[in-house]
Scaffold this motif. Structure first.
Motif, short mmCIF file in Angstrom:
data_model
loop_
_atom_site.label_atom_id
_atom_site.label_comp_id
_atom_site.label_asym_id
_atom_site.label_seq_id
_atom_site.Cartn_x
_atom_site.Cartn_y
_atom_site.Cartn_z
N ASN A 53 0.62 1.23 -1.12
CA ASN A 53 1.76 0.88 -1.98
C ASN A 53 2.77 2.02 -2.05
O ASN A 53 3.99 1.79 -2.12
CB ASN A 53 1.27 0.49 -3.38
CG ASN A 53 0.65 -0.89 -3.39
OD1 ASN A 53 1.18 -1.83 -2.77
ND2 ASN A 53 -0.47 -1.05 -4.05
N ARG A 73 -1.47 -4.22 3.59
CA ARG A 73 -1.64 -4.11 2.14
C ARG A 73 -1.95 -5.47 1.52
O ARG A 73 -2.85 -5.61 0.68
CB ARG A 73 -0.36 -3.52 1.53
CG ARG A 73 -0.40 -3.17 0.04
CD ARG A 73 -0.32 -4.34 -0.91
NE ARG A 73 0.81 -5.22 -0.71
CZ ARG A 73 1.97 -5.15 -1.37
NH1 ARG A 73 2.14 -4.22 -2.27
NH2 ARG A 73 2.95 -6.04 -1.13
N GLN A 78 2.87 -3.17 -9.77
CA GLN A 78 2.91 -2.68 -8.40
C GLN A 78 1.65 -3.10 -7.64
O GLN A 78 0.53 -2.99 -8.14
CB GLN A 78 3.02 -1.16 -8.36
CG GLN A 78 3.32 -0.66 -6.95
CD GLN A 78 3.02 0.82 -6.77
OE1 GLN A 78 2.06 1.33 -7.32
NE2 GLN A 78 3.85 1.49 -5.99
N GLY A 79 1.85 -3.61 -6.47
CA GLY A 79 0.72 -3.96 -5.62
C GLY A 79 0.22 -5.38 -5.80
O GLY A 79 -0.69 -5.81 -5.09
N GLU A 80 0.79 -6.14 -6.72
CA GLU A 80 0.34 -7.52 -6.90
C GLU A 80 0.79 -8.37 -5.71
O GLU A 80 1.94 -8.30 -5.30
CB GLU A 80 0.90 -8.10 -8.19
CG GLU A 80 0.38 -9.51 -8.47
CD GLU A 80 0.89 -10.05 -9.81
OE1 GLU A 80 0.47 -9.51 -10.84
OE2 GLU A 80 1.71 -10.99 -9.80
N VAL A 81 -0.13 -9.15 -5.18
CA VAL A 81 0.17 -10.01 -4.02
C VAL A 81 -0.18 -11.45 -4.38
O VAL A 81 -1.37 -11.77 -4.55
CB VAL A 81 -0.63 -9.56 -2.77
CG1 VAL A 81 -0.37 -10.50 -1.60
CG2 VAL A 81 -0.29 -8.13 -2.39
#
Lengths: 276, 327
Positions: free
Chosen positions: B232, B267, A235-238
């Motif tokens: 998130n 984000r 989660q949150g990987e870009v």
């Protein structure tokens, strides 16, 4: 001139003027318009290559941001179904329908609406002189557009845009951008001139033109995009490239034997003098 | 050694900064609110956004009364009340605070006293005198703790009456489920994110703002990772409608009305900046060396601040220190 002659003259003048100066639209843009790709075809259909920024008046911030952009970003579900913003929509598969919204009582033109094939963005160009939303209102992919006529040319100004892209290889266009369009109809051909200004990423207005040809048999499909998780990521990987680690930095330049400084864009690369 | 010195320097700076922020007397003395206008924007469903000076206010109005999220500055309370009255003539029943900063809780006391809660009416005599004479103030207990720690706290009438210490708290008001979730160590250590489930609107507090990089209040438990976790979580909650737009609407702590796509870009940006600084730390760079790489350069013209309490330079320092400790 007798009274009768004067009356005939006045009536004739009024009759002629009623055709010469319509109250609202100078020329109707409604219809099904098929995109014509004779201009910038390589960029618009297969798409630009990585680090192909020439011809765009970007600043250093835009360049660095583009160099960190990875196409894998588009594997994230939240990025998958985004439509092109209205300043870019005409560049893609842009078969377009234009229709009018008319006040049934006064027959005044309230708005033009457009729908473009790819991701089916629908857009409203208000023609009734309404004011703009406040600065704290939401920004949208299509923005808030108002139009007026200058002769036979429809001039449209658009604000309240979401952050978008100037070219779909990572060149960002900020949400502070605005743009002006000129729609020029020549019989069955229509030309759109788009002039984008961006205080964040452009050093001067970015101007492009697009053309359409009337297509009476055209059908625009519905919007069918659904997101999917293509790659399981934490989660949150870009996905992005760290500075100086873009593996495609020289690919386009080397393929076409161009100097790197040329493909990195900037206002100077728009002009023939740069090539010289 | 360099890292430790920088951490200490940063903590001292952050403490000073937060003292200024919380010291509402100093802030208010310097600020003139005469020209501030409170503007009301209908978001969707029962929800409105009030914009003025300080943090945005989220307003939910219905048959049971009025609920507001945050209260801006105290001198604006009459104008805020007038703005509320343009939407509803019902009493202010709930105030929810997203965190404890003065630009979000400054009007707590005034607006709470302009309202009443459901302990009033025929049951008023059953409770202590005045129990129903003001709105309830809901916040995470760390907000209460931060108020108590201030030299010049807001008036006692504005202190939270209803704190929670767990990960979430639910309300049902005006026919709508309201989910309050604690976002640990984000903008501060007392951040609440409020989701109005039927109206499909999220009020974020200062975990998200469209005007600048996030202010990470280290002295009050804030962290970049907490902000990212909060963003998130917002992305998990939010579902865009047709053409990846609208659907769940998101009211930021400061700035314009947004939806998922705006939070997504924010984000992405913060994650990329974090990764760049983390990489330089892994390479053994000092803070000054990291700054020399300009890790925020491509976003500074949009979100950077060169003056004020939390500059871009401070933002980089805070991230550097946080990531250095983690390493």
């Amino acid at each position: 001139m007798s009274y009768l002659q004067r009356s005939r003259f006045r009536f004739s003048l009024l009759f002629i003027l009623s055709f010469a100066f319509p109250v609202q639209a100078q020329i109707d843009l409604s219809g099904e318009w098929g995109a014509v790709f004779h201009e910038d075809s390589d960029e618009r259909r297969p798409g630009p290559e990585m680090v192909e920024y020439q011809g765009i008046p970007i600043n250093e911030a835009a360049r660095r941001r583009a160099l960190s952009w990875s196409p894998s970003l588009l594997t994230l579900p939240e990025h998958q179904c985004k439509p092109h913003p209205s300043d870019y929509g005409s560049r893609g598969p842009s078969n377009m329908r234009i229709w009018k919204e008319i006040d049934s009582e006064s027959q005044q033109l309230i708005a033009y609406h457009t729908r473009i094939r790819w991701q089916a963005p629908e857009r409203t160009i208000w023609m009734d002189g309404r004011g703009r939303p406040p600065e704290y209102a939401a920004h949208t992919w299509q923005g808030f557009s108002t139009g007026h006529w200058e002769g036979n040319v429809l001039v449209v100004r658009t604000t309240h845009l979401k952050q978008g892209w100037a070219r779909r290889n990572g060149i960002a266009r900020s949400d502070l951008s605005e743009f002006t369009e000129h729609f020029i109809r020549h019989g069955n051909i229509m030309t759109q001139v788009v002039m984008v200004s961006d205080p964040v990423y452009l050093t001067e207005p970015f101007i492009r033109t697009n053309n359409w040809k009337i297509n009476l048999a055209q059908q625009i499909p519905p919007y069918l995009c659904e997101t999917v998780t293509e790659i399981d990521r934490p989660q949150g990987e870009v996905p992005h490239y760290l500075p100086d680690q873009n593996p495609f930095l020289r690919e386009h330049a080397d393929r076409y034997n161009l100097p790197l400084e040329g493909v990195l864009g900037g206002a100077e690369t728009m002009y023939p003098s740069f090539i010289e | 050694m360099i890292i430790n010195l920088n951490i200490i320097r940063s903590i001292i700076s952050a403490t000073a900064l937060c003292f200024c922020l919380f010291n509402s007397g100093v802030t208010l003395a310097q600020q003139n609110f005469d020209d501030v206008e409170i503007k009301v924007l209908h978001v969707q469903g029962n929800i409105y956004m009030l914009v003025g000076e300080g943090g945005n206010i989220t307003l939910q109005a219905g048959e049971q009364g009025v609920l507001i999220v945050d209260t801006m500055f105290a001198p604006l309370s009459d104008k805020i009340f007038a703005a509320i009255r343009s939407v509803s003539d019902k009493p202010i029943t709930y105030i929810i605070n997203t965190h404890g900063h003065g630009d979000h809780i400054g009007g707590n006391a005034n607006l709470a006293q302009m309202g009443s809660n459901i302990a009033g009416g025929n049951t008023i005599d059953l409770f202590a005198a005045g129990a129903g004479n003001q709105a309830k103030v809901v916040a995470h207990e760390n907000v209460m703790a931060s108020i108590l720690a201030q030299e010049n706290p807001i008036p006692i009438e504005g202190w939270p009456t209803d704190t929670y210490y767990t990960s979430k708290k639910d309300l049902f008001f005006n026919g709508e489920a309201i989910m309050i979730t604690h976002q640990p160590n984000a903008h501060t250590d007392g951040d609440s994110l409020i989701f109005f489930r039927r109206s499909d609107v999220i009020s974020t507090g200062d975990i998200f703002r469209t005007t600048a990089y996030p202010f990470i209040d280290v002295a009050n438990g804030g962290s970049l990772q907490g902000v990212l976790d909060g963003l998130n979580y917002i992305l998990d909650l939010a579902v865009p409608a047709d053409r990846q737009e609208n659907g769940t609407m998101i009211i930021p702590g400061h700035g314009r009305l947004t939806d998922e796509a705006d939070v997504l870009d924010y984000r992405d940006m913060l994650t990329i900046i974090r990764d760049r600084i983390a990489y330089r730390i892994d390479q053994g760079d000092s803070l000054s060396q990291v700054k020399a790489t300009e890790p925020t350069f491509d976003y500074d013209d949009r979100f950077g601040l060169n003056s004020g309490t939390f500059t871009t330079e401070k933002f980089i320092e805070v991230i550097y220190n946080e990531l250095s400790i983690r390493n």
